[in-house]
Design a protein around this motif. Sequence first.
Motif, PDB file in Angstrom:
ATOM      1  N   CYS A  68       0.912  -0.991   0.101  1.00  0.00           N
ATOM      2  CA  CYS A  68       0.106  -0.038   0.020  1.00  0.00           C
ATOM      3  C   CYS A  68       0.698   1.118   0.071  1.00  0.00           C
ATOM      4  CB  CYS A  68      -0.977  -0.174   1.124  1.00  0.00           C
ATOM      5  SG  CYS A  68      -2.169   1.068   1.083  1.00  0.00           S
ATOM      6  N   SER A  69       1.899   1.020   0.628  1.00  0.00           N
ATOM      7  CA  SER A  69       2.787   2.275   0.912  1.00  0.00           C
ATOM      8  C   SER A  69       3.423   2.679  -0.736  1.00  0.00           C
ATOM      9  CB  SER A  69       4.252   2.145   1.623  1.00  0.00           C
ATOM     10  OG  SER A  69       3.913   1.774   3.003  1.00  0.00           O
ATOM     11  N   GLU A  70       3.437   1.634  -1.731  1.00  0.00           N
ATOM     12  CA  GLU A  70       3.896   1.928  -3.092  1.00  0.00           C
ATOM     13  C   GLU A  70       2.993   2.796  -3.665  1.00  0.00           C
ATOM     14  OE1 GLU A  70       7.107   0.980  -4.479  1.00  0.00           O
ATOM     15  OE2 GLU A  70       7.422   0.366  -2.340  1.00  0.00           O
ATOM     16  N   LEU A  71       1.465   2.623  -3.206  1.00  0.00           N
ATOM     17  CA  LEU A  71       0.403   3.345  -3.856  1.00  0.00           C
ATOM     18  C   LEU A  71       0.203   4.554  -3.501  1.00  0.00           C
ATOM     19  CD1 LEU A  71      -1.939   0.077  -4.055  1.00  0.00           C
ATOM     20  CD2 LEU A  71      -0.527   1.155  -5.946  1.00  0.00           C
ATOM     21  N   GLY A  72       0.417   4.775  -2.352  1.00  0.00           N
ATOM     22  CA  GLY A  72       0.167   6.181  -1.674  1.00  0.00           C
ATOM     23  C   GLY A  72      -1.208   6.690  -1.475  1.00  0.00           C
ATOM     24  N   ILE A  73      -1.889   5.748  -1.317  1.00  0.00           N
ATOM     25  CA  ILE A  73      -3.390   5.932  -1.106  1.00  0.00           C
ATOM     26  C   ILE A  73      -3.803   6.173   0.216  1.00  0.00           C
ATOM     27  CG2 ILE A  73      -5.775   5.202  -1.630  1.00  0.00           C
ATOM     28  CD1 ILE A  73      -4.385   3.087  -3.603  1.00  0.00           C
ATOM     29  N   LEU A  74      -4.013   7.357   0.678  1.00  0.00           N
ATOM     30  CA  LEU A  74      -4.330   7.777   1.876  1.00  0.00           C
ATOM     31  C   LEU A  74      -5.839   7.090   2.715  1.00  0.00           C
ATOM     32  CD1 LEU A  74      -3.632   9.239   4.430  1.00  0.00           C
ATOM     33  CD2 LEU A  74      -4.748  11.226   3.725  1.00  0.00           C
ATOM     34  N   GLN A  75      -6.593   6.939   1.838  1.00  0.00           N
ATOM     35  CA  GLN A  75      -8.086   6.235   2.329  1.00  0.00           C
ATOM     36  C   GLN A  75      -8.000   4.789   2.525  1.00  0.00           C
ATOM     37  OE1 GLN A  75     -10.986   6.647  -0.768  1.00  0.00           O
ATOM     38  NE2 GLN A  75     -12.543   5.394   0.448  1.00  0.00           N
ATOM     39  N   GLN A  76      -6.901   4.330   1.752  1.00  0.00           N
ATOM     40  CA  GLN A  76      -6.699   2.770   1.990  1.00  0.00           C
ATOM     41  C   GLN A  76      -6.039   2.544   3.296  1.00  0.00           C
ATOM     42  OE1 GLN A  76      -7.874   0.358  -0.565  1.00  0.00           O
ATOM     43  NE2 GLN A  76      -7.845  -0.481   1.686  1.00  0.00           N
ATOM     44  N   ALA A  77      -4.983   3.572   3.554  1.00  0.00           N
ATOM     45  CA  ALA A  77      -4.093   3.727   4.651  1.00  0.00           C
ATOM     46  C   ALA A  77      -5.097   3.529   5.846  1.00  0.00           C
ATOM     47  CB  ALA A  77      -3.066   4.843   4.709  1.00  0.00           C
ATOM     48  N   LEU A  78      -5.982   4.595   5.893  1.00  0.00           N
ATOM     49  CA  LEU A  78      -6.968   4.682   7.270  1.00  0.00           C
ATOM     50  C   LEU A  78      -7.707   3.244   7.391  1.00  0.00           C
ATOM     51  CD1 LEU A  78      -8.029   8.408   6.319  1.00  0.00           C
ATOM     52  CD2 LEU A  78      -6.722   7.608   8.093  1.00  0.00           C
ATOM     53  N   CYS A  79      -8.146   2.826   6.523  1.00  0.00           N
ATOM     54  CA  CYS A  79      -8.859   1.582   6.502  1.00  0.00           C
ATOM     55  C   CYS A  79      -7.801   0.400   7.104  1.00  0.00           C
ATOM     56  CB  CYS A  79      -9.423   1.275   5.122  1.00  0.00           C
ATOM     57  SG  CYS A  79     -10.564   2.336   4.420  1.00  0.00           S
ATOM     58  N   LEU A  80      -6.780   0.284   6.300  1.00  0.00           N
ATOM     59  CA  LEU A  80      -5.874  -0.770   7.082  1.00  0.00           C
ATOM     60  C   LEU A  80      -5.480  -0.444   8.413  1.00  0.00           C
ATOM     61  CD1 LEU A  80      -3.671  -1.340   3.893  1.00  0.00           C
ATOM     62  CD2 LEU A  80      -5.441  -2.890   4.785  1.00  0.00           C
ATOM     63  N   HIS A  81      -5.273   0.955   8.662  1.00  0.00           N
ATOM     64  CA  HIS A  81      -5.036   1.416  10.036  1.00  0.00           C
ATOM     65  C   HIS A  81      -6.070   0.827  11.227  1.00  0.00           C
ATOM     66  CE1 HIS A  81      -3.232   4.470  13.311  1.00  0.00           C
ATOM     67  NE2 HIS A  81      -3.080   3.244  13.414  1.00  0.00           N
ATOM     68  N   ALA A  82      -7.178   0.922  10.490  1.00  0.00           N
ATOM     69  CA  ALA A  82      -8.264   0.629  11.292  1.00  0.00           C
ATOM     70  C   ALA A  82      -8.516  -0.881  11.602  1.00  0.00           C
ATOM     71  CB  ALA A  82      -9.771   1.145  10.802  1.00  0.00           C
ATOM     72  N   TYR A  83      -8.020  -1.619  10.494  1.00  0.00           N
ATOM     73  CA  TYR A  83      -8.034  -3.211  10.577  1.00  0.00           C
ATOM     74  C   TYR A  83      -7.074  -3.630  11.575  1.00  0.00           C
ATOM     75  CZ  TYR A  83      -7.898  -8.037   9.147  1.00  0.00           C
ATOM     76  OH  TYR A  83      -8.113  -9.438   9.027  1.00  0.00           O
ATOM     77  N   VAL A  84      -5.755  -2.854  11.702  1.00  0.00           N
ATOM     78  CA  VAL A  84      -4.618  -3.437  12.503  1.00  0.00           C
ATOM     79  C   VAL A  84      -5.063  -3.147  13.755  1.00  0.00           C
ATOM     80  CG1 VAL A  84      -2.506  -2.529  13.480  1.00  0.00           C
ATOM     81  CG2 VAL A  84      -2.667  -2.730  10.913  1.00  0.00           C
ATOM     82  N   ILE A  85      -5.785  -2.029  14.234  1.00  0.00           N
ATOM     83  CA  ILE A  85      -6.434  -1.823  15.479  1.00  0.00           C
ATOM     84  C   ILE A  85      -7.268  -3.105  15.943  1.00  0.00           C
ATOM     85  CG2 ILE A  85      -7.554  -0.206  17.198  1.00  0.00           C
ATOM     86  CD1 ILE A  85      -6.341   2.004  15.477  1.00  0.00           C
ATOM     87  N   LYS A  86      -8.294  -3.020  15.243  1.00  0.00           N
ATOM     88  CA  LYS A  86      -9.403  -4.188  15.273  1.00  0.00           C
ATOM     89  C   LYS A  86      -8.753  -5.316  15.557  1.00  0.00           C
ATOM     90  CE  LYS A  86     -13.451  -6.264  13.248  1.00  0.00           C
ATOM     91  NZ  LYS A  86     -14.351  -6.438  11.982  1.00  0.00           N
ATOM     92  N   ARG A  87      -7.659  -5.863  14.789  1.00  0.00           N
ATOM     93  CA  ARG A  87      -7.034  -7.358  15.071  1.00  0.00           C
ATOM     94  C   ARG A  87      -5.814  -7.258  16.006  1.00  0.00           C
ATOM     95  NH1 ARG A  87      -8.393 -11.639  14.175  1.00  0.00           N
ATOM     96  NH2 ARG A  87      -6.587 -12.439  13.134  1.00  0.00           N
ATOM     97  N   ALA A  88      -5.865  -6.204  16.707  1.00  0.00           N
ATOM     98  CA  ALA A  88      -4.796  -6.163  18.003  1.00  0.00           C
ATOM     99  C   ALA A  88      -3.241  -6.345  17.321  1.00  0.00           C
ATOM    100  CB  ALA A  88      -5.085  -7.131  18.925  1.00  0.00           C
ATOM    101  N   PHE A  89      -2.990  -5.726  16.238  1.00  0.00           N
ATOM    102  CA  PHE A  89      -1.619  -5.790  15.610  1.00  0.00           C
ATOM    103  C   PHE A  89      -0.868  -4.562  15.863  1.00  0.00           C
ATOM    104  CE2 PHE A  89      -3.382  -8.640  12.155  1.00  0.00           C
ATOM    105  CZ  PHE A  89      -2.624  -9.806  12.465  1.00  0.00           C
ATOM    106  N   LYS A  90      -1.743  -3.556  16.712  1.00  0.00           N
ATOM    107  CA  LYS A  90      -0.722  -2.158  16.706  1.00  0.00           C
ATOM    108  C   LYS A  90       0.410  -2.324  17.777  1.00  0.00           C
ATOM    109  CE  LYS A  90      -4.076  -0.773  20.576  1.00  0.00           C
ATOM    110  NZ  LYS A  90      -4.920   0.388  21.151  1.00  0.00           N
ATOM    111  N   ASN A  91       0.401  -3.173  18.528  1.00  0.00           N
ATOM    112  CA  ASN A  91       1.560  -3.425  19.373  1.00  0.00           C
ATOM    113  C   ASN A  91       2.704  -4.082  19.045  1.00  0.00           C
ATOM    114  OD1 ASN A  91       0.203  -1.955  21.685  1.00  0.00           O
ATOM    115  ND2 ASN A  91      -0.624  -4.013  22.273  1.00  0.00           N
ATOM    116  N   ASN A  92       2.763  -4.600  17.634  1.00  0.00           N
ATOM    117  CA  ASN A  92       3.675  -5.413  17.000  1.00  0.00           C
ATOM    118  C   ASN A  92       4.845  -4.211  16.278  1.00  0.00           C
ATOM    119  OD1 ASN A  92       4.999  -6.304  14.464  1.00  0.00           O
ATOM    120  ND2 ASN A  92       4.359  -8.137  15.192  1.00  0.00           N
ATOM    121  N   ILE A  93       5.892  -4.093  16.719  1.00  0.00           N
ATOM    122  CA  ILE A  93       6.443  -3.119  16.130  1.00  0.00           C
ATOM    123  C   ILE A  93       6.878  -2.979  14.764  1.00  0.00           C
ATOM    124  CG2 ILE A  93       7.944  -3.152  18.439  1.00  0.00           C
ATOM    125  CD1 ILE A  93      10.219  -4.849  17.329  1.00  0.00           C
TER     126      ILE A  93
END
Length: 323
Positions: A68-93
């Motif tokens: 997703c970084s290669e695409l630079g799509i902010l809307q998609q970034a926000l969605c994936l960030h929400a998914y990371v929080i939902k799936r409890a990946f946010k504490n993974n460094i």
Amino acid sequence: MYMKCSAPEKVGDLFNRMPEKDVVSWAALLSGYAHNGIAYKSIGVFGDMLSDETKPDAVAMVKLLAACSELGILQQALCLHAYVIKRAFKNNIFVGASLIELYSKCGCIDNAILLFEGITDKDVVTWSAMIAGYGVHGQGEEALKVFDRMVKHSDVKPNDVTFLSILSACSHSGLVEEGIEIFNTMLHEYQLKPGPEHYGIIVDLLGRTGELDKAMEIVETMPNRTAPHVWGAFLGACRIHNNTKLGEVAAKSLFRLDPNHAGYYILLSNIYAMDNKWENVTNLRTLIKEKRLKKVSGQSVVEVGNDICSFVAGLTPIRFMEC
């Protein structure tokens, strides 16, 4: 294997015929498309992965965020960030560092900073990601502040990737003295061996400011002088400052190391044109035609509402993806 051999067209049918697909299989597909410059397909693969009821692990998320970084799509970034929080990946460094990189490349440096400051146990990957983020945005001074904070106020030691990030930030901001000092620190204080990428950035840094003789000295002192991108950076600097003599030296090495790269021939041709050496220009253009070389066009991507539009100079913009 097919993805790393630049043959993604052979992968689809093979993947579909797999009797069982696990998270490793899906992750290979995710990263493979990004590796071959078609990162937008990785987003579709992620949707198929979820439909197949395969839950991504941290490794798969890192590969997806990198794509997703290669695409630079902010809307998609926000969605994936929400998914990371939902799936409890946010504490993974590693996931955290990937999110910092993602927001930086999407032009949202403020979100990257918030993420960075919210991580309590920052490791070298996290520090390096934030330094690189500032570098992408041309904020070299801020990158230097983060690097100084890392070195002086944390127990984390910079590695070769960290130095690559800070040197790149210095190059983008034209901070020559600071970049040279950091390069020397890498050599003498941390006893790290610079790779071709580090040398390439130093050559680019000196070249941007017209220090071509010093850049040439760096190239000549390299342990391995067979890195095309180092000579390419030097040739680009010669083009900017119209130095035909040194440009010919760089081009001679490049034509030997990478004889089928059209961009190098065109750069030298432009140097000759600026020096009114039209016969040399004609000879190079003829050589390009004889070798059937084609220069890859530069491309810009803009997010407009739910559409991603691609722009190439001289061509009508096209919509190539819908979020």
